[in-house]
Design an enzyme around this catalytic site. Structure first.
Site, PDB file in Angstrom:
ATOM      1  N   PRO A   2       0.820  -1.219   0.000  1.00 58.48           N
ATOM      2  CA  PRO A   2       0.000   0.000   0.000  1.00 58.48           C
ATOM      3  C   PRO A   2       0.851   1.265   0.000  1.00 58.48           C
ATOM      4  CG  PRO A   2      -0.393  -1.329   1.972  1.00 58.48           C
ATOM      5  CD  PRO A   2       0.712  -1.987   1.221  1.00 58.48           C
ATOM      6  N   GLU A   3       0.565   2.136  -0.936  1.00 62.57           N
ATOM      7  CA  GLU A   3       1.237   3.427  -1.030  1.00 62.57           C
ATOM      8  C   GLU A   3       0.216   4.494  -0.647  1.00 62.57           C
ATOM      9  OE1 GLU A   3       4.318   4.276  -1.981  1.00 62.57           O
ATOM     10  OE2 GLU A   3       5.159   2.420  -2.750  1.00 62.57           O
TER      11      GLU A   3
END
Ligand SMILES: [Zn+2]
Length: 269
Positions: A2-3
């Site tokens: 996840p960014e």
């Protein structure tokens, strides 16, 4: 992994489910993720009402009416599940309101949960030295002129430095440098202001496009067993070594201290 856009999408997905709701039960199926949960986590959350959700860098923030903020990080593999039909073994933290059950699912357990007095968020260790949010008005060419002045380090390294700008990861930095036509290895201090204007706009563009893509994926997830997860995206250079750039030249890859950089040697100078 996840960014920033996944975290933003998660926060936007959780907000309508949690805002204004009172937390009735908190179930902890283990004592830690990457680090131990606060010992009084369940006690401090149970009975509290959620007053708002937001994001800082790659952290999600859930404010309560008790003056605490729950800070979550999704690590490598974390995601929130909304009203799962049944709980699985990787659902480590479960929060129940009168209407919904939310489970933080994290198979690799690199995520984290912290509970911090809202008034002290600014001095929380992970937040204290952070640069401006890339989607905020504080992230400007003038800010980059200051941050890059006299710096001979490659622009890519400085964009990944959380003190320069918060929450940017490798994918988005590669894409933004491509869109703005800047070579990743270019000494940061040597970039003209007009190029920095373009860079700021490009960072916003790649993040906003990913958030929009996440938003549409999120609607697909809005089923009884809805999960807030990740979305694949078509990148212009990232992960495309050897494939043609829009100019026709193959996309190149270089590796510095284990991290890949994708770029076009013709379009980026
Ligand atoms: Zn090109």
């Amino acid at each position: 992994m996840p960014e920033l856009p996944e975290v933003e999408t998660t926060v936007r997905g959780l907000a309508p489910v949690l805002e204004g709701q009172r937390i009735e039960h908190v179930l902890l199926n283990r004592a830690d993720l990457r680090r131990p949960f606060p010992v009084d986590l369940g006690q401090r959350l149970t009975g509290a009402a959620v007053t708002g959700l937001s994001r800082r860098a790659k952290y999600g923030l859930i404010d309560t009416d008790r003056g605490d903020t729950l800070i979550f990080h999704l690590g490598m593999s974390g995601r929130w599940r909304i009203d799962p039909a049944e709980l699985g073994k990787h659902d480590h933290v479960v929060i129940e309101t009168a209407r919904h059950r939310l489970a933080l699912n994290d198979p690799r357990r690199f995520g984290s949960i912290d509970l911090v007095p809202t008034a002290e968020l600014g001095s929380w260790p992970a937040f204290k030295a952070l640069g401006p949010e890339p989607l905020s008005e504080d992230f400007t060419a003038a800010h980059l002129v200051d941050a890059f002045r006299d710096r001979i380090a490659p622009v890519k390294a400085l964009l990944l430095d959380q003190r320069v700008v918060a929450g940017l990861g490798n994918i988005y930095v590669c894409e933004a440098l491509f869109l703005s036509g800047i070579a990743p290895t270019k000494p940061a201090g040597s970039i003209a202001r007009a190029k920095l204007e373009k860079l700021v706009a490009s960072v916003r563009e790649v993040l906003e496009a990913a958030i929009r893509a996440g938003g549409s994926t999120l609607r697909d997830y809005a089923r009884p067993d809805g999960e807030l997860g990740y979305f694949a995206k078509e990148w212009r250079v990232y992960g495309r070594e050897g494939a043609p750039c829009s100019c026709g030249r193959p996309v190149q890859r270089r590796v510095d201290s284990g991290r890949s950089t994708f770029y076009c040697g013709k379009c980026q100078r």
